[in-house]
Enzyme design. Structure first.
Site: not given
Ligand code: PAF
Length: 294
Positions: A31, A34, A36-37, A162, A164, A168, A199, A202
């Site tokens: 949530g 921005h 980017g999402h 993403g 960024k 991950q 973006m 945080r």
């Molecule tokens: O990148 C994120 O926002 C989180 O790590 C994710 C992939 C939604 C898992 O909680």
């Protein structure tokens, strides 16, 4: 756009779509959305087409925060997020509670009192070790666990992450391959502010001075790119140079800078064009990350 907060209802919907042969595109988020999402949501739509369904999850996942990290201060604005998702053409926003995600529905109250009630985690044991994994030892366990759960609930054909969060994305790709999740992972480019800062939700924590200096992450990536354009450079030497470079921003405190192979994340001794670089920098309590292929 539908808002679904129960795991069972989301799974029912996803199974119905699957039976009807409808492709599902999924963007997991925490949530505070921005641009980017939203670019990830657009990518998901492109992948599944207008007849497909796009699901965005909004869930601040407690298991990826260490006890020292302030989960309760993570920025949230569900009303605004829902508006943005609607405008972007998402079909469903999945907003589960902690009780739904981790404690089961039968008796969440007793489960809350008994933290042992959730006891199954997904752990990637290679790519998750260095960098973010070294600085935040329980972080990726939380990410892989929640993403595995979300994949089992949303049943996506395609899921977009993403760039960024480069590490991950790699960890998730490994998990998907290792555990045979039938989902294609797409890694979409980082969106940047006008001055180059990546973006991130945080960024909201930064005060004006910190915000002005935060562009040092982007400048460090550019400086490293310039340094290796014509010749390779020793990683140790480049790290020392960048450490000095980053102190030009007096509020910045370098957590790590690493040079590594983009596939294996194995560190390299010599940095050249095509090497991946990632760094994490603190501004006060706020930790920002960025990365690029040099
Ligand atoms: O990148 C994120 O926002 C989180 O790590 C994710 C992939 C939604 C898992 O909680």
């Amino acid at each position: 756009m539908q808002i679904v907060s129960s795991v069972a209802a989301m799974q029912r919907l996803a199974k119905k779509w699957q039976r009807a042969g409808i492709k599902i595109g999924f963007v997991p988020t925490m949530g505070y959305l921005h641009a980017g999402h939203l670019s990830l949501v657009r990518e998901a739509r492109q992948r599944v087409g207008k007849n497909g369904k796009v699901v965005v999850s909004i869930y601040v996942n407690p298991t990826q925060f260490a006890p020292t990290e302030d989960l309760s201060k993570y920025p949230r604005d569900l009303k605004r997020d829902l508006k943005l998702c609607r405008a972007e053409g998402a079909d469903v926003v999945f907003t589960p509670s902690d009780a739904e995600m981790y404690l089961g529905r039968k008796n969440p109250q007793s489960a809350i009192r008994n933290p042992q009630s959730f006891s199954t985690y997904v752990v990637e044991e290679k790519l998750s070790r260095p960098m973010e994994g070294a600085s935040r030892p329980t972080h990726f366990r939380g990410v892989t666990t929640v993403v595995a759960k979300l994949f089992n609930i949303v049943l996506p054909d395609v899921s977009v992450f993403g760039q960024k969060d480069f590490q991950q994305a790699g960890v998730i790709q490994h998990m998907v391959a290792d555990l045979n999740f039938p989902v294609k992972i797409i890694v979409a480019p980082t969106l940047r502010e006008k001055d180059g800062l990546a973006m991130s939700s945080r960024n909201k924590y930064l005060d004006a001075e910190q915000r002005a200096q935060a562009v040092i992450l982007f400048h460090a990536l550019q400086a490293a790119k310039a340094a290796v354009q014509k010749k390779s450079v020793s990683a140790a030497r480049l790290k020392t140079d960048l450490q000095k470079f980053i102190t030009a921003a007096p509020l910045a405190k370098l957590d790590y800078v690493e040079f590594f192979d983009p596939e294996t994340l194995a560190p390299v001794a010599q940095v050249k064009r095509g090497t991946q670089m990632a760094l994490a920098v603190f501004f006060g309590k706020t930790r920002l990350i960025d990365n690029a292929k040099l």
